[in-house]
Design a protein around this motif. Structure first.
Motif, PDB file in Angstrom:
ATOM      1  N   GLN A 185      62.783  24.399 109.980  1.00  0.00           N
ATOM      2  CA  GLN A 185      63.069  25.808 109.715  1.00  0.00           C
ATOM      3  C   GLN A 185      64.565  26.032 109.511  1.00  0.00           C
ATOM      4  OE1 GLN A 185      60.801  29.033 109.924  1.00  0.00           O
ATOM      5  NE2 GLN A 185      62.557  29.145 108.556  1.00  0.00           N
ATOM      6  N   VAL A 234      67.871  35.039 105.853  1.00  0.00           N
ATOM      7  CA  VAL A 234      68.940  34.988 104.840  1.00  0.00           C
ATOM      8  C   VAL A 234      69.310  36.399 104.388  1.00  0.00           C
ATOM      9  CG1 VAL A 234      69.472  34.284 102.477  1.00  0.00           C
ATOM     10  CG2 VAL A 234      68.444  32.647 104.066  1.00  0.00           C
ATOM     11  N   HIS A 264      65.891  24.577 106.300  1.00  0.00           N
ATOM     12  CA  HIS A 264      65.447  25.374 105.154  1.00  0.00           C
ATOM     13  C   HIS A 264      66.336  26.602 104.991  1.00  0.00           C
ATOM     14  CE1 HIS A 264      62.676  27.804 102.645  1.00  0.00           C
ATOM     15  NE2 HIS A 264      62.261  26.624 102.213  1.00  0.00           N
ATOM     16  N   ILE A 265      66.703  27.224 106.100  1.00  0.00           N
ATOM     17  CA  ILE A 265      67.624  28.371 106.039  1.00  0.00           C
ATOM     18  C   ILE A 265      68.983  27.917 105.487  1.00  0.00           C
ATOM     19  CG2 ILE A 265      68.891  30.061 107.421  1.00  0.00           C
ATOM     20  CD1 ILE A 265      66.502  30.052 109.360  1.00  0.00           C
ATOM     21  N   LYS A 298      60.047  33.280 106.938  1.00  0.00           N
ATOM     22  CA  LYS A 298      61.098  33.499 107.933  1.00  0.00           C
ATOM     23  C   LYS A 298      62.483  33.255 107.343  1.00  0.00           C
ATOM     24  CE  LYS A 298      58.151  32.309 111.872  1.00  0.00           C
ATOM     25  NZ  LYS A 298      57.937  31.353 112.989  1.00  0.00           N
ATOM     26  N   THR A 299      62.597  32.234 106.511  1.00  0.00           N
ATOM     27  CA  THR A 299      63.889  31.941 105.878  1.00  0.00           C
ATOM     28  C   THR A 299      64.352  33.103 105.026  1.00  0.00           C
ATOM     29  OG1 THR A 299      63.569  29.541 105.876  1.00  0.00           O
ATOM     30  CG2 THR A 299      65.057  30.446 104.216  1.00  0.00           C
ATOM     31  N   ASN A 300      63.480  33.632 104.213  1.00  0.00           N
ATOM     32  CA  ASN A 300      63.849  34.753 103.337  1.00  0.00           C
ATOM     33  C   ASN A 300      64.327  35.949 104.152  1.00  0.00           C
ATOM     34  OD1 ASN A 300      63.124  33.221 101.106  1.00  0.00           O
ATOM     35  ND2 ASN A 300      61.068  34.088 100.978  1.00  0.00           N
ATOM     36  N   GLN A 345      69.137  27.543 101.806  1.00  0.00           N
ATOM     37  CA  GLN A 345      69.087  28.802 101.067  1.00  0.00           C
ATOM     38  C   GLN A 345      70.425  29.549 101.099  1.00  0.00           C
ATOM     39  OE1 GLN A 345      66.482  30.009  99.211  1.00  0.00           O
ATOM     40  NE2 GLN A 345      65.536  28.028  99.595  1.00  0.00           N
ATOM     41  N   ILE A 384      57.442  29.111 107.091  1.00  0.00           N
ATOM     42  CA  ILE A 384      58.867  28.745 107.095  1.00  0.00           C
ATOM     43  C   ILE A 384      59.605  29.506 106.004  1.00  0.00           C
ATOM     44  CG2 ILE A 384      60.468  26.868 106.562  1.00  0.00           C
ATOM     45  CD1 ILE A 384      58.608  24.981 108.055  1.00  0.00           C
ATOM     46  N   GLU A 385      59.032  29.563 104.831  1.00  0.00           N
ATOM     47  CA  GLU A 385      59.685  30.256 103.711  1.00  0.00           C
ATOM     48  C   GLU A 385      59.823  31.748 103.989  1.00  0.00           C
ATOM     49  OE1 GLU A 385      57.289  29.336 100.360  1.00  0.00           O
ATOM     50  OE2 GLU A 385      57.949  27.239 100.231  1.00  0.00           O
TER      51      GLU A 385
END
Length: 211
Positions: free
Chosen positions: A179, A94, A182-183, A89-91, A186, A86-87
């Motif tokens: 997910q 973003v 989390h995005i 994909k978020t990075n 951020q 998840i982290e």
């Protein structure tokens, strides 16, 4: 020569004198022999079966311990690996959204207007140079494709310009709430119903560039 009262020492010396011949006193108990496994094919099979049973028991025990250890590792490691995915994909999402928003804002600043709307994954006219070295044409890390939208209506709200992550025929956008939240945390306020990053038409993610 060897009388009934011949001593043990004498009997021993008699054995030595006569080689392998063992002379027993008539009152001595018969010699005890340890059992000898039968020889031949049947004896070999018995020995093989006995050894196989021992190895099989050991192997089953080792297998059970291995499976237990693997189950514990999976139970502990799966949530950790999922969070890391998840982290990651978020990075990536973003970074893409910020880079694309900056590129479109630079275009609008130079030209006095936003680029025209195009289909998902298509580069708008005038943006070829700015998006040449990006992943605009590629599927996003959470599925779907980036879509430049003008005067778009999303969940009852109309926006002048927005970046939409839209479903395509080959790639569907993830609806994983963990997910998407989390995005949102951020890049925005952490609420998918407010702010710049929110859910729009068909719950597709929308990043508002201009209200």
């Amino acid at each position: 020569m060897f009388g009934p009262r011949m001593s043990a020492a004498r009997r021993k010396s008699a054995k030595t004198e006569h080689g392998d011949l063992l002379i027993l006193h008539p009152m001595d108990p018969p010699p005890q022999h340890s059992p000898v496994p039968p020889r031949g094919p049947s004896g070999a099979r018995l020995q093989f079966i006995s050894r196989w049973r021992g190895c099989a028991g050991f192997s089953l025990l080792g297998l059970a311990v291995t499976l237990f250890v693997l189950a514990v590792i999976a139970a502990v490691g799966t949530p950790f690996l999922r969070q890391r995915a998840i982290e990651r994909k978020t990075n990536a999402i973003v970074a893409d959204l910020r880079a694309f928003a900056a590129a479109y804002q630079a275009f609008a600043h130079e030209r006095g207007d936003w680029p025209p709307q195009v289909a998902p994954g298509v580069v708008p006219a005038g943006m070829e140079t700015r998006l040449a070295q990006t992943s605009w044409k590629e599927p996003t890390p959470i599925g779907g494709r980036f879509h430049w939208a003008r005067r778009t209506l999303q969940q009852g709200m109309r926006y002048e310009a927005a970046l939409v992550i839209s479903d395509s025929r080959e790639h569907q956008v993830s609806r994983d709430k963990n997910q998407l939240e989390h995005i949102d945390r951020q890049i925005d306020d952490g609420d998918l119903t407010t702010g710049k990053f929110r859910l729009g038409y068909r719950n597709q993610p929308v990043f508002v560039v201009e209200n």
